[in-house]
Design an enzyme around this catalytic site. Structure first.
Site, PDB file in Angstrom:
ATOM      1  N   HIS A   8       0.694  -1.101   0.033  1.00  0.00           N
ATOM      2  CA  HIS A   8       0.048  -0.043  -0.005  1.00  0.00           C
ATOM      3  C   HIS A   8       0.921   1.412   0.106  1.00  0.00           C
ATOM      4  O   HIS A   8       1.395   1.714   0.983  1.00  0.00           O
ATOM      5  CB  HIS A   8      -0.906   0.133   1.385  1.00  0.00           C
ATOM      6  CG  HIS A   8      -2.032   1.225   1.368  1.00  0.00           C
ATOM      7  ND1 HIS A   8      -1.662   2.066   2.342  1.00  0.00           N
ATOM      8  CD2 HIS A   8      -2.999   1.849   0.560  1.00  0.00           C
ATOM      9  CE1 HIS A   8      -2.952   2.997   2.237  1.00  0.00           C
ATOM     10  NE2 HIS A   8      -3.605   2.579   1.223  1.00  0.00           N
ATOM     11  N   GLU A  35       0.830  -0.657  -4.896  1.00  0.00           N
ATOM     12  CA  GLU A  35      -0.114   0.216  -5.020  1.00  0.00           C
ATOM     13  C   GLU A  35       0.181   1.583  -5.019  1.00  0.00           C
ATOM     14  O   GLU A  35       1.080   1.894  -4.032  1.00  0.00           O
ATOM     15  CB  GLU A  35      -1.317  -0.018  -3.961  1.00  0.00           C
ATOM     16  CG  GLU A  35      -2.613   1.040  -4.157  1.00  0.00           C
ATOM     17  CD  GLU A  35      -2.682   2.173  -3.542  1.00  0.00           C
ATOM     18  OE1 GLU A  35      -3.592   3.187  -3.497  1.00  0.00           O
ATOM     19  OE2 GLU A  35      -1.622   2.498  -2.706  1.00  0.00           O
ATOM     20  N   ASP A  37      -0.734   6.058  -6.057  1.00  0.00           N
ATOM     21  CA  ASP A  37      -1.845   7.207  -6.374  1.00  0.00           C
ATOM     22  C   ASP A  37      -1.230   8.086  -7.207  1.00  0.00           C
ATOM     23  O   ASP A  37      -0.047   8.335  -6.988  1.00  0.00           O
ATOM     24  CB  ASP A  37      -2.146   7.646  -5.007  1.00  0.00           C
ATOM     25  CG  ASP A  37      -2.583   6.866  -3.610  1.00  0.00           C
ATOM     26  OD1 ASP A  37      -3.703   6.407  -3.776  1.00  0.00           O
ATOM     27  OD2 ASP A  37      -1.951   6.497  -2.919  1.00  0.00           O
ATOM     28  N   HIS A  50      -0.459  10.959  -2.885  1.00  0.00           N
ATOM     29  CA  HIS A  50      -1.868  10.336  -2.610  1.00  0.00           C
ATOM     30  C   HIS A  50      -2.871  11.867  -2.276  1.00  0.00           C
ATOM     31  O   HIS A  50      -3.736  11.842  -2.831  1.00  0.00           O
ATOM     32  CB  HIS A  50      -1.974   9.826  -1.119  1.00  0.00           C
ATOM     33  CG  HIS A  50      -3.196   9.312  -0.687  1.00  0.00           C
ATOM     34  ND1 HIS A  50      -3.909  10.205   0.184  1.00  0.00           N
ATOM     35  CD2 HIS A  50      -3.838   8.277  -0.748  1.00  0.00           C
ATOM     36  CE1 HIS A  50      -5.018   9.640   0.508  1.00  0.00           C
ATOM     37  NE2 HIS A  50      -5.171   8.767  -0.058  1.00  0.00           N
ATOM     38  N   GLU A 118      -4.076   3.753  -8.289  1.00  0.00           N
ATOM     39  CA  GLU A 118      -5.407   4.631  -8.023  1.00  0.00           C
ATOM     40  C   GLU A 118      -5.511   6.243  -8.526  1.00  0.00           C
ATOM     41  O   GLU A 118      -4.664   7.182  -8.274  1.00  0.00           O
ATOM     42  CB  GLU A 118      -5.282   4.578  -6.491  1.00  0.00           C
ATOM     43  CG  GLU A 118      -6.774   5.372  -5.922  1.00  0.00           C
ATOM     44  CD  GLU A 118      -6.917   5.387  -4.393  1.00  0.00           C
ATOM     45  OE1 GLU A 118      -7.626   6.307  -4.035  1.00  0.00           O
ATOM     46  OE2 GLU A 118      -6.344   4.777  -3.688  1.00  0.00           O
TER      47      GLU A 118
END
Length: 286
Positions: A8, A35, A37, A50, A118
């Site tokens: 993450h 993962e 962003d 993020h 993301e």
């Protein structure tokens, strides 16, 4: 099926989230995927970060979308978490990376690895964020049909159902993940800091987005479902229906071994964690 453990925002327990160090540590930890962003810089670079602002994770302030890549590079995105970065993980001003650079790091691992991107909304650039992302990936040799770049498999996620629908017109739904969660004060506050002034309106928009996201998953359109662990535990009937239909689950953020065991017992095959090495060891996957 084998359980895949995604890191993450990288191994973000060890190093600051979405930094080169966190990503490289995730690969060293044996994570099956990473993962990240993404936002757009003011000069059009797809950067891994993020929040809509740099306030929480840097030594500066302001909106990501109002900074050039050079201005972002000049900031310190690491010291708030861990000022001791191994030299092999880059200098302080090499910690913010573009999406293309992250793909390069993963390809350098010379093994099969996933990348879950993301897409952060609302974005001041609207769907320009998705368009820039796809253009950057295509320049790297990304195959839209297989969603592969070399040995790197790329999937796309968003809490914004309109983003998922937009991408469904361009990418097979098997590579798309609708994220769902409950709207909380932290999420509302994040958007308030980014410039939205009306707290009630922000909460209403987010709530509607989550309602639409659930309906999208109920339709079976996106093949990947991305609920948080708290959502899975709170709404077992809803999430159970998605599992029974055959949706692939990618559940976040799973740092407790007991949660990992619970999810595997349900049939969840993808877990996202800040501590991928710990979760892989617990599940006997290390």
């Amino acid at each position: 099926m084998r359980t895949l453990v995604y890191a993450h925002r990288g191994s973000s327990k060890a190093y600051a989230e979405n930094t080169r160090a966190a990503y490289q540590q995730a690969l060293a930890d044996g994570a099956d995927g990473i993962e990240c962003d993404i936002h757009l810089s003011s000069d059009g670079f797809v950067v891994c970060h993020h929040d809509p602002t740099v306030d929480r994770t840097s030594n500066s302030s302001g909106k990501v979308g109002e900074k050039t890549l050079a201005e972002l590079r000049a900031m310190d995105f690491s010291s708030w978490k861990n000022s001791e970065i191994p030299a092999t993980y880059g200098s302080i001003h090499e910690q913010l990376v573009t999406l293309g650079e992250l793909v390069g790091l993963l390809r350098a691992a010379e093994r099969s690895v996933g990348l879950a991107v993301e897409i952060k909304h609302p974005s001041p650039f609207g769907r320009g964020l998705e368009d820039a992302m796809l253009l950057e990936l295509e320049a790297l040799g990304w195959d839209a049909k297989t969603s592969m770049v070399g040995e790197v498999y790329i999937s796309f996620m968003s809490f914004d159902p309109d983003s998922v629908r937009y991408l469904m017109e361009r990418i097979s739904p098997q590579h798309l993940c609708q994220l769902v969660t409950e709207v909380d004060e932290d999420w509302i506050e994040e958007l308030i800091k980014a410039g939205d002034k009306d707290r009630a309106a922000v909460a209403e928009v987010l709530a509607q987005a989550m309602t639409d996201g659930v309906e999208l998953l109920n339709s079976g359109a996106p093949q990947l479902a991305g609920p948080g662990i708290a959502y899975v535990r709170k709404y077992p009937e809803v999430t159970g229906q998605w599992l029974e239909r055959g949706a692939t689950f990618r559940v976040w953020t799973v740092d407790e071994p007991s949660d990992a065991s619970y999810l595997v017992g349900l049939g969840v095959t993808q877990i996202t964690s800040n501590v991928p090495a710990l979760i892989k060891k617990h599940l006997g996957l290390a």
